[in-house]
Enzyme design. Structure first.
Site, PDB file in Angstrom:
ATOM      1  N   ALA A  72      -9.404   4.742   3.207  1.00  0.00           N
ATOM      2  CA  ALA A  72      -9.589   6.185   3.213  1.00  0.00           C
ATOM      3  C   ALA A  72     -10.971   6.587   2.672  1.00  0.00           C
ATOM      4  O   ALA A  72     -11.451   7.661   2.942  1.00  0.00           O
ATOM      5  CB  ALA A  72      -8.503   6.851   2.380  1.00  0.00           C
ATOM      6  N   GLN A 130      -5.819   6.551  -5.981  1.00  0.00           N
ATOM      7  CA  GLN A 130      -5.988   7.970  -6.313  1.00  0.00           C
ATOM      8  C   GLN A 130      -7.411   8.419  -5.969  1.00  0.00           C
ATOM      9  O   GLN A 130      -7.617   9.453  -5.344  1.00  0.00           O
ATOM     10  CB  GLN A 130      -5.702   8.185  -7.807  1.00  0.00           C
ATOM     11  CG  GLN A 130      -5.851   9.625  -8.279  1.00  0.00           C
ATOM     12  CD  GLN A 130      -4.801  10.555  -7.678  1.00  0.00           C
ATOM     13  OE1 GLN A 130      -3.628  10.198  -7.618  1.00  0.00           O
ATOM     14  NE2 GLN A 130      -5.218  11.726  -7.216  1.00  0.00           N
ATOM     15  N   ARG A 131      -8.373   7.580  -6.356  1.00  0.00           N
ATOM     16  CA  ARG A 131      -9.781   7.897  -6.082  1.00  0.00           C
ATOM     17  C   ARG A 131     -10.034   7.953  -4.569  1.00  0.00           C
ATOM     18  O   ARG A 131     -10.662   8.881  -4.077  1.00  0.00           O
ATOM     19  CB  ARG A 131     -10.664   6.813  -6.728  1.00  0.00           C
ATOM     20  CG  ARG A 131     -11.906   7.355  -7.357  1.00  0.00           C
ATOM     21  CD  ARG A 131     -12.783   6.345  -8.086  1.00  0.00           C
ATOM     22  NE  ARG A 131     -12.464   4.948  -7.952  1.00  0.00           N
ATOM     23  CZ  ARG A 131     -11.888   4.198  -8.896  1.00  0.00           C
ATOM     24  NH1 ARG A 131     -11.546   4.738 -10.043  1.00  0.00           N
ATOM     25  NH2 ARG A 131     -11.669   2.912  -8.704  1.00  0.00           N
ATOM     26  N   HIS A 155       0.834  -1.208   0.000  1.00  0.00           N
ATOM     27  CA  HIS A 155       0.000   0.000   0.000  1.00  0.00           C
ATOM     28  C   HIS A 155       0.869   1.259   0.000  1.00  0.00           C
ATOM     29  O   HIS A 155       1.866   1.331   0.726  1.00  0.00           O
ATOM     30  CB  HIS A 155      -0.915   0.027   1.227  1.00  0.00           C
ATOM     31  CG  HIS A 155      -2.094  -0.876   1.113  1.00  0.00           C
ATOM     32  ND1 HIS A 155      -1.993  -2.242   1.173  1.00  0.00           N
ATOM     33  CD2 HIS A 155      -3.402  -0.596   0.916  1.00  0.00           C
ATOM     34  CE1 HIS A 155      -3.192  -2.778   1.029  1.00  0.00           C
ATOM     35  NE2 HIS A 155      -4.066  -1.806   0.864  1.00  0.00           N
ATOM     36  N   PRO A 156       0.458   2.235  -0.773  1.00  0.00           N
ATOM     37  CA  PRO A 156       1.178   3.512  -0.748  1.00  0.00           C
ATOM     38  C   PRO A 156       0.822   4.277   0.522  1.00  0.00           C
ATOM     39  O   PRO A 156      -0.263   4.087   1.081  1.00  0.00           O
ATOM     40  CB  PRO A 156       0.617   4.242  -1.969  1.00  0.00           C
ATOM     41  CG  PRO A 156      -0.783   3.736  -2.079  1.00  0.00           C
ATOM     42  CD  PRO A 156      -0.740   2.296  -1.634  1.00  0.00           C
ATOM     43  N   LEU A 214      -5.336   2.413   6.106  1.00  0.00           N
ATOM     44  CA  LEU A 214      -6.761   2.417   6.452  1.00  0.00           C
ATOM     45  C   LEU A 214      -7.539   2.633   5.171  1.00  0.00           C
ATOM     46  O   LEU A 214      -7.000   3.092   4.169  1.00  0.00           O
ATOM     47  CB  LEU A 214      -7.100   3.460   7.520  1.00  0.00           C
ATOM     48  CG  LEU A 214      -6.898   4.947   7.261  1.00  0.00           C
ATOM     49  CD1 LEU A 214      -7.917   5.502   6.285  1.00  0.00           C
ATOM     50  CD2 LEU A 214      -7.003   5.708   8.555  1.00  0.00           C
TER      51      LEU A 214
HETATM   52  N1  LIG Z   1      -1.806   3.636   3.375  1.00  0.00           N
HETATM   53  C1  LIG Z   1      -3.090   3.582   3.005  1.00  0.00           C
HETATM   54  O1  LIG Z   1      -3.973   3.405   3.821  1.00  0.00           O
HETATM   55  N2  LIG Z   1      -3.320   3.725   1.682  1.00  0.00           N
HETATM   56  C2  LIG Z   1      -4.568   3.758   1.142  1.00  0.00           C
HETATM   57  N3  LIG Z   1      -5.764   3.540   1.806  1.00  0.00           N
HETATM   58  C3  LIG Z   1      -6.713   3.754   0.910  1.00  0.00           C
HETATM   59  O2  LIG Z   1      -7.916   3.681   1.157  1.00  0.00           O
HETATM   60  N4  LIG Z   1      -6.195   4.073  -0.302  1.00  0.00           N
HETATM   61  C4  LIG Z   1      -4.850   4.099  -0.203  1.00  0.00           C
HETATM   62  O3  LIG Z   1      -4.010   4.368  -1.042  1.00  0.00           O
END
Ligand SMILES: NC(=O)N[C@H]1NC(=O)NC1=O
Length: 125
Positions: free
Chosen positions: A123, A85-86, A67-68, A121
């Protein structure tokens, strides 16, 4: 998407559609494809979860490492996957002020130093 459509997908199509369900881990979709047919979308989801649950801890941590960072360098460079990105845009992470971005970078670094993998998480809510 209906389940008959999913069950009729060939390997390439399935991985194209579901390959990034788990961020940058198309191997999981590739493995789940072998478990067709699925009775419904819930069943498909269960197969993804079951695969992840069956991984050793190193595999589960590997998924997190794919994960980034939230609002990290990949967001700045524009190299996130379309999904990330979204998600990060929807969470407002593309419009942070410089101070907030810096603070989040510090927190991400602290988390990574403490646990050995990035803070992750969902997002998007
Ligand atoms: N580190 C991390 O939680 N990355 C992400 N989480 C998310 O919902 N999109 C992401 O890129």
């Amino acid at each position: 998407m209906d389940i008959e459509k999913v069950n009729s997908m060939d390997f390439g199509e399935f991985v194209d559609v579901f390959g990034n369900v788990i961020e940058r881990c198309p191997l999981i979709a590739a493995a789940v494809w072998s478990q067709r047919p699925f009775s419904d979308l819930e069943d498909l989801k269960k197969h993804f979860f079951a695969f992840i649950d069956a991984l050793p801890q190193s595999g589960q941590e590997g998924i997190l490492r794919c994960h980034p960072d939230l609002a990290g360098s990949e967001l700045r460079r524009g190299t996130l996957t379309a999904e990330s990105q979204r998600e990060q845009s929807a969470a407002g992470l593309t419009s942070l002020g410089a101070e907030e971005r810096l603070r989040l970078a510090e927190l991400n670094a602290q988390y990574r130093a403490r646990f050995g993998f990035p803070f992750v998480l969902a997002a998007r809510f």
